[in-house]
Design an enzyme around this catalytic site. Structure first.
Site, PDB file in Angstrom:
ATOM      1  N   GLU A 206     -49.776 -51.730  16.764  1.00  0.00           N
ATOM      2  CA  GLU A 206     -48.380 -51.313  16.737  1.00  0.00           C
ATOM      3  C   GLU A 206     -47.431 -52.502  16.908  1.00  0.00           C
ATOM      4  O   GLU A 206     -46.382 -52.571  16.295  1.00  0.00           O
ATOM      5  CB  GLU A 206     -48.107 -50.267  17.829  1.00  0.00           C
TER       6      GLU A 206
ATOM      7  N   TYR B 231     -40.748 -46.392  21.005  1.00  0.00           N
ATOM      8  CA  TYR B 231     -41.599 -46.084  19.852  1.00  0.00           C
ATOM      9  C   TYR B 231     -43.064 -46.459  20.130  1.00  0.00           C
ATOM     10  O   TYR B 231     -43.982 -45.660  19.953  1.00  0.00           O
ATOM     11  CB  TYR B 231     -41.109 -46.811  18.579  1.00  0.00           C
TER      12      TYR B 231
ATOM     13  N   ASP C 246     -39.703 -44.148  14.053  1.00  0.00           N
ATOM     14  CA  ASP C 246     -39.545 -45.509  13.529  1.00  0.00           C
ATOM     15  C   ASP C 246     -38.771 -45.398  12.207  1.00  0.00           C
ATOM     16  O   ASP C 246     -38.267 -44.316  11.876  1.00  0.00           O
ATOM     17  CB  ASP C 246     -40.914 -46.196  13.333  1.00  0.00           C
TER      18      ASP C 246
ATOM     19  N   CYS D  68     -42.389 -40.781   0.719  1.00  0.00           N
ATOM     20  CA  CYS D  68     -40.935 -40.659   0.920  1.00  0.00           C
ATOM     21  C   CYS D  68     -40.356 -42.062   1.131  1.00  0.00           C
ATOM     22  O   CYS D  68     -39.790 -42.384   2.163  1.00  0.00           O
ATOM     23  CB  CYS D  68     -40.664 -39.752   2.123  1.00  0.00           C
TER      24      CYS D  68
ATOM     25  N   CYS E 238     -41.122 -37.143  -4.787  1.00  0.00           N
ATOM     26  CA  CYS E 238     -40.939 -35.789  -4.266  1.00  0.00           C
ATOM     27  C   CYS E 238     -41.927 -34.798  -4.877  1.00  0.00           C
ATOM     28  O   CYS E 238     -42.382 -33.875  -4.202  1.00  0.00           O
ATOM     29  CB  CYS E 238     -39.512 -35.314  -4.494  1.00  0.00           C
TER      30      CYS E 238
ATOM     31  N   CYS F 195     -45.016 -34.637  -2.852  1.00  0.00           N
ATOM     32  CA  CYS F 195     -44.808 -34.602  -1.400  1.00  0.00           C
ATOM     33  C   CYS F 195     -45.377 -33.320  -0.789  1.00  0.00           C
ATOM     34  O   CYS F 195     -45.064 -32.225  -1.247  1.00  0.00           O
ATOM     35  CB  CYS F 195     -43.315 -34.712  -1.115  1.00  0.00           C
TER      36      CYS F 195
ATOM     37  N   CYS G 188     -38.036 -29.426   2.460  1.00  0.00           N
ATOM     38  CA  CYS G 188     -37.100 -30.547   2.397  1.00  0.00           C
ATOM     39  C   CYS G 188     -35.724 -30.107   1.887  1.00  0.00           C
ATOM     40  O   CYS G 188     -35.576 -29.710   0.728  1.00  0.00           O
ATOM     41  CB  CYS G 188     -37.671 -31.636   1.482  1.00  0.00           C
TER      42      CYS G 188
HETATM   43 FE1  SF4 Z   1     -39.011 -37.166   1.011  1.00  0.00          FE
HETATM   44 FE2  SF4 Z   1     -38.136 -34.695   0.770  1.00  0.00          FE
HETATM   45 FE3  SF4 Z   1     -38.871 -36.031  -1.377  1.00  0.00          FE
HETATM   46 FE4  SF4 Z   1     -40.689 -35.246   0.415  1.00  0.00          FE
HETATM   47  S1  SF4 Z   1     -39.442 -33.956  -0.875  1.00  0.00           S
HETATM   48  S2  SF4 Z   1     -40.574 -37.251  -0.597  1.00  0.00           S
HETATM   49  S3  SF4 Z   1     -39.550 -35.442   2.322  1.00  0.00           S
HETATM   50  S4  SF4 Z   1     -37.188 -36.539  -0.041  1.00  0.00           S
END
Ligand code: SF4
Length: 414
Positions: free
Chosen positions: A58, A142, A160, A214, A221, A224, A230
């Protein structure tokens, strides 16, 4: 037609939180990167060694890319596999191994903390985020959360840069994400979201999502695992959110987490509307004259004189070619003169300005300083005897130079 996106910045629906945790962890189990500290955290049976392994990773990962850290981490753990071994190392050895990783005070403080654990805490790494942060120098909120959750299973969140980006997008937080008020809310959110049975994996998954999916400029997205949760993506797809009356902190004008009225949602940016940061301060410009003093060594090859920097401040304890900070607006001729005067006072023997050969300029960006090294060289016939008040110095071959505790900037100078 799909429902319009909800407004508000909370994770207020327990069923949604459960689903988000499940989706994120399933994705992490499938896609996580194979990293040496993860293997150690998962297999090391000794709790103190496990805490140490995560702690080192870390600290190295602060401000440094994973790909760069891996080699340093492996060498470090090979050389100092335990806190006890690190506590016995010298600062010189630590700086030598750290050379090139940047932000050198990290290594120094890690070693100081190791000494403290050995001498004051019986060799045992504190087990909770609160105790880690309170007792260990260089361990902030953190790092404490990361060690406690990954090594000891404490259900505590982490925030972070990656987590900030993901949370701000998931919940359309457009207020300045570096402001203390927003950071506090993000910590509350991370602590509420963290999976109670797999906190370390959940935190790593959230950070991994920010690092690989992200990402800042062109988030993926479509791939994701939490896209259905989201709100930034929802907003991008469906336009303006419909107001929801029971959302307590997202009013029409003065919501502390919404984008400021002066910088509303920009549809050309999509999800990258979030997060937002106040403009960064410009780094300070500095010029430093540096002189590579060179002589023929006893084996015939060239040798260079390096001196040690003071034990505190920027690049503390590292070695460099004799250097002198310059005023910004000096003419080249004047720069050469002040450098010659400096070398003369330091070496106790005459140095003619015209004997200094201008080589070129090296630019190096530290976090807050835009440094220009104006590089000169000066061949010498014999040794240099420095006064006792001078900094420690030594002659090194090129090979020895590269193995010494020298900064990346000095390697560029050579
Ligand atoms: Fe990021 Fe939302 Fe896109 Fe997922 S859907 S990559 S959380 S912006």
């Amino acid at each position: 037609a799909p429902a319009p996106p909800p407004t508000g910045h909370h994770f207020s629906d327990p069923a949604e939180v459960e689903a988000l945790r499940g989706n994120l962890l399933a994705w992490y189990d499938r896609c996580k990167r194979d990293l040496p500290w993860r293997a150690l955290a998962a297999t090391e049976p000794d709790a103190d060694r496990r805490g140490y392994a995560v702690w080192v990773s870390e600290i190295m990962l602060q401000q440094t890319q994973v790909a760069t850290v891996i080699d340093y981490y492996n060498r470090w753990m090979q050389k100092w596999p335990t806190l006890q071994a690190l506590a016995e190392a010298s600062l010189e050895e630590v700086n030598e191994l750290w050379a090139g990783l940047g932000y050198y005070s990290r290594g120094k403080r890690l070693q100081e903390a190791a000494r403290k654990v050995v001498s004051e805490l019986g060799g045992h790494v504190p087990r909770t985020a609160e105790a880690l942060q309170k007792l260990l120098p260089g361990v902030g909120r953190y790092t404490a959360g990361a060690i406690a959750s990954i090594s000891y299973g404490q259900a505590t969140g982490v925030v972070d840069g990656n987590v900030i980006r993901v949370l701000c997008r998931l919940r359309c937080i457009g207020a300045d994400s570096s402001s203390p008020a927003v950071i506090d809310r993000l910590w509350d959110m991370a602590n509420a979201l963290v999976d109670r049975s797999r906190p370390g994996d959940f935190n790593q998954a959230l950070m991994e999502l920010g690092a690989t999916v992200c990402v800042p400029k062109a988030p993926l997205c479509g791939e994701c695992p939490v896209k259905q949760h989201c709100r930034a993506r929802c907003r991008k797809l469906f336009g303006k959110p419909a107001p929801v009356p029971d959302v307590e902190d997202c009013g029409v004008g003065d919501c502390p987490l919404c984008p400021p009225a002066t910088e509303p949602w920009d549809s050309s940016l999509g999800v990258t509307n979030f997060p937002r940061k106040a403009a960064k301060k410009q780094p300070r410009a500095m010029r430093t004259a540096t002189c590579v003093l060179e002589r023929r060594g006893c084996r015939g090859g060239p040798e260079y004189l390096i001196v040690q920097r003071p034990s505190s401040g920027l690049l503390a304890g590292l070695w460099e070619f004799p250097s002198l900070p310059l005023a910004q607006d000096l003419q080249e001729e004047k720069e050469r003169e002040v450098l010659a005067d400096h070398l003369q006072a330091w070496m106790g023997q005459p140095v003619a300005a015209k004997g200094l050969r201008f080589i070129g300029e090296v630019i190096h960006i530290f976090s807050h300083i835009h440094q220009t090294y104006v590089v000169y060289s000066l061949p010498l016939d014999g040794d240099v005897t420095l006064g006792p008040a001078s900094s420690p110095s030594r002659w090194v071959t090129e090979e020895e130079f590269r193995a010494s505790a020298v900064s990346t900037a000095m390697k560029k100078v050579l």
